[in-house]
Design a protein around this motif. Structure first.
Motif, PDB file in Angstrom:
ATOM      1  N   LEU A 348      44.146  44.953  39.751  1.00  0.00           N
ATOM      2  CA  LEU A 348      43.296  45.296  40.890  1.00  0.00           C
ATOM      3  C   LEU A 348      42.522  46.581  40.626  1.00  0.00           C
ATOM      4  N   ALA A 349      43.205  47.576  40.086  1.00  0.00           N
ATOM      5  CA  ALA A 349      42.556  48.852  39.783  1.00  0.00           C
ATOM      6  C   ALA A 349      41.452  48.678  38.738  1.00  0.00           C
ATOM      7  N   GLU A 352      38.469  47.068  40.370  1.00  0.00           N
ATOM      8  CA  GLU A 352      37.807  48.061  41.216  1.00  0.00           C
ATOM      9  C   GLU A 352      37.000  49.033  40.361  1.00  0.00           C
ATOM     10  N   VAL A 357      35.554  44.358  42.731  1.00  0.00           N
ATOM     11  CA  VAL A 357      36.183  44.197  44.039  1.00  0.00           C
ATOM     12  C   VAL A 357      36.371  45.564  44.679  1.00  0.00           C
ATOM     13  N   GLU A 358      36.682  45.544  45.959  1.00  0.00           N
ATOM     14  CA  GLU A 358      37.039  46.776  46.653  1.00  0.00           C
ATOM     15  C   GLU A 358      38.157  46.478  47.644  1.00  0.00           C
ATOM     16  N   THR A 359      38.991  47.467  47.878  1.00  0.00           N
ATOM     17  CA  THR A 359      40.087  47.344  48.831  1.00  0.00           C
ATOM     18  C   THR A 359      39.758  48.175  50.061  1.00  0.00           C
ATOM     19  N   VAL A 368      41.114  42.752  50.390  1.00  0.00           N
ATOM     20  CA  VAL A 368      40.431  42.825  49.099  1.00  0.00           C
ATOM     21  C   VAL A 368      39.219  41.918  49.192  1.00  0.00           C
ATOM     22  N   THR A 371      32.713  42.564  45.517  1.00  0.00           N
ATOM     23  CA  THR A 371      31.441  43.259  45.665  1.00  0.00           C
ATOM     24  C   THR A 371      30.314  42.292  45.328  1.00  0.00           C
TER      25      THR A 371
END
Length: 387
Positions: A348-349, A352, A357-359, A368, A371
């Motif tokens: 996930l990091a 990002e 993606v963004e949380t 989640v 983008t």
């Protein structure tokens, strides 16, 4: 767009078309001699009874007549199906009842009768707003008929949407911008916009393999995608899903059932469903051939050919695949509850960090979402997260 509960919906497949479009790989069939409407409507009602016995006590928030071409259904057939649904389940006061229609004058002649039967939302398969491309796409209507059908639909139904296809042969960005602006003026509050792709076992695939059909290259297709979002964002119709744009509050309630990973019954030849039965989530699919489906229903009460239990891992993967198509993304806590897994923090990091993606926080829940960059390569993003 406000996130909410997935809900419960009914999908009704009418598999018949007046002709087969060369780009279409849907389960659709041409029957020049017509079909026995009363018999097929009775079959749909009988299959609905089968599913109602399996998942009773639900409240139906959306009903969608898809195809094929549901506007080839007699209004009486639509009425029979809606009466069967209301017989078996509670109907939400604000239920959305959508019917897909072709914008030909013959189909439009039934709009008032569909509204009287209970349909309150129409989805028109316009696809293009110039006669050259309508002919290339194998559509049976011309622009004049489409404009008449749109105007009639807006007068007749509470809500209306229509489909457009881009990345067509010889299409330029400037032409597409002009066409989209015209579509915005006509559509009011919802547009579905799909990129033309070559699907297996279609007439377009044959032409493409023979070198007789050339689509825009990757760069031009990307420019057309960008133009789509620029024009529709400026018009107040932002994307709430990869291919669907709407004014806030005008999103398709039925499609949100799919993308939020809700429950839905699928009836008719080739229909799919997702049901929670006795605590287990199941994937259902019916026989694709219409006449064979009907014989199965008449003999057994349903036309099911697949009815499988989904593991938690499979459910998690489906929720990722569907939910990340939405601008709102997925509820990460719900994903973990469904899948029984914890999303890899490192993966996930990394996504990002690369702007895919963004949380975000929504109250005490985590979401989640992809983008704009991630949405353009969504399959790869989903595969990375699901690994």
């Amino acid at each position: 767009m406000i996130t909410g509960e997935p809900g419960f919906g009914i999908y009704v497949h009418w598999p018949f078309c007046a002709s087969k479009c060369p780009y279409c790989d849907f389960n659709s069939h041409v029957r020049p001699n017509g079909v026995d409407q009363a018999r097929f409507a009775a079959g749909l009602a009988k299959e609905l009874a089968h599913f109602a016995a399996r998942v009773p006590g639900r409240t139906v928030g959306s009903i969608f007549f898809g195809g094929g071409t549901p506007s080839l259904m007699a209004p009486k057939s639509v009425e029979t199906v809606l009466e069967a649904i209301a017989k078996h389940w509670s109907i939400d006061e604000g239920v959305e009842i959508t019917l897909e229609a072709n914008p030909s004058s013959a189909d439009a002649a039934n709009f008032t009768a569909y509204r009287a039967a209970g349909v309150n939302r129409l989805s028109l398969g316009v696809q293009a707003l110039n006669d050259r491309d309508l002919k290339r796409l194998g559509r049976l209507h011309d622009v004049a008929e489409a404009l008449d059908a749109i105007a009639l639909a807006r007068r007749t139904f509470d809500r209306m949407s229509f489909d457009m296809i881009y990345a067509r042969p010889d299409q330029t960005v400037a032409e597409w911008r002009d066409e989209l602006k015209a579509a915005v003026d006509l559509a009011a509050d919802h547009l579905s916009v799909y990129q033309l792709t070559i699907e297996a076992e279609t007439r377009f695939e044959d032409l493409w393999k023979a070198g007789k059909l050339v689509l825009p290259d990757h760069d031009l297709a990307a420019d057309l995608w960008d133009a789509t979002h620029e024009v529709l964002d400026a018009a107040g119709l932002p994307a709430y899903e990869t291919s669907n744009h709407a004014a806030p509050g005008a999103e398709s309630r039925h499609n949100l059932v799919y993308w939020r990973y809700g429950e839905y019954v699928g009836v008719g030849a080739g229909a799919h469903g997702r049901l929670v039965e006795k605590g287990e989530r199941r994937a259902t699919a019916t026989e694709k051939n219409p006449e064979k489906w009907l014989r199965l229903v008449e003999a057994h009460g349903h036309g099911l050919v697949d009815d499988e239990f989904l593991t938690r891992e499979e459910q998690g993967d489906e929720y990722l695949l569907m939910g990340l198509r939405l601008t709102e993304g997925i509820d990460l806590d719900r994903w973990e509850e469904i899948s029984g897994r914890v999303l890899d923090p490192a993966r996930l990091a990394d996504l990002e960090a690369h702007g895919m993606v963004e949380t975000v926080r929504e109250g005490n829940r985590r979401r989640v979402r992809a983008t704009a960059s991630g949405a353009a390569v969504l399959d790869a993003v989903v595969a990375d997260l699901a690994a």
